[in-house]
Design a protein around this motif. Sequence first.
Motif, mmCIF file in Angstrom:
data_model
loop_
_atom_site.group_PDB
_atom_site.id
_atom_site.type_symbol
_atom_site.label_atom_id
_atom_site.label_comp_id
_atom_site.label_asym_id
_atom_site.label_seq_id
_atom_site.Cartn_x
_atom_site.Cartn_y
_atom_site.Cartn_z
ATOM 1 N N GLU A 5 22.638 5.914 43.765
ATOM 2 C CA GLU A 5 24.015 6.385 43.837
ATOM 3 C C GLU A 5 24.941 5.338 44.444
ATOM 4 O O GLU A 5 26.129 5.320 44.183
ATOM 5 C CB GLU A 5 24.111 7.682 44.645
ATOM 6 N N ALA A 6 24.405 4.479 45.269
ATOM 7 C CA ALA A 6 25.221 3.481 45.957
ATOM 8 C C ALA A 6 25.279 2.158 45.208
ATOM 9 O O ALA A 6 25.934 1.235 45.666
ATOM 10 C CB ALA A 6 24.669 3.246 47.362
ATOM 11 N N GLN A 7 24.599 2.037 44.056
ATOM 12 C CA GLN A 7 24.508 0.750 43.362
ATOM 13 C C GLN A 7 24.064 -0.324 44.336
ATOM 14 O O GLN A 7 24.669 -1.389 44.456
ATOM 15 C CB GLN A 7 25.861 0.375 42.747
ATOM 16 N N ALA A 8 22.995 -0.025 45.076
ATOM 17 C CA ALA A 8 22.581 -0.893 46.174
ATOM 18 C C ALA A 8 21.068 -1.042 46.212
ATOM 19 O O ALA A 8 20.333 -0.239 45.655
ATOM 20 C CB ALA A 8 23.085 -0.326 47.494
ATOM 21 N N VAL A 9 20.659 -2.097 46.929
ATOM 22 C CA VAL A 9 19.247 -2.339 47.195
ATOM 23 C C VAL A 9 19.106 -2.548 48.698
ATOM 24 O O VAL A 9 19.847 -3.335 49.293
ATOM 25 C CB VAL A 9 18.730 -3.585 46.433
ATOM 26 N N GLY A 10 18.169 -1.835 49.300
ATOM 27 C CA GLY A 10 17.882 -1.997 50.717
ATOM 28 C C GLY A 10 16.597 -2.784 50.876
ATOM 29 O O GLY A 10 15.722 -2.761 50.011
#
Length: 161
Positions: free
Chosen positions: A100-105
Amino acid sequence: MTLRTSKAFQVEHRRLAEKEAPTLVLRHVRSANKVELHGGVLEAQFEDERGYLVISTEGNPQEEALFIHWLNPALQIKDSLEISADYTPGIFKNPQIAPEAQAVGFSFFDDGKRWLVTVLQTPRWLRHEYPVKRKTPFWNRSWLMVRNGLDDQSLGDFSSR
């Protein structure tokens, strides 16, 4: 538009430099076009309809540098960041997609904190703070936003967000 893991690139070869970070030459599997990026080890790659998020490291865990690159579908580098601190070891580990955040942690420094790199829908003027260094010209807006200092408990499982 959701980031997903990718196998779009293969390492063609790497060039070592005496006083600079090594360079990776990556070959795009579908088009056979090549792109050169900072780094000596291809750590992870992700993609969506807008482009590719490629993460590489220098290859020296005793004093490591992490490079995060955003490429458009034509393989042009739209944004590039480096995370590093002098005399500080780092190991890229535990990458997880936050759809949902268009992110990679991920984890990098051995301090129990998580990093989150977000691919923005439109570029913005951002100021990155140490130990994040921008590798693209300062007059270009940023496609990548990086946050750090998130612990595993406050961040939770990326995949469930």
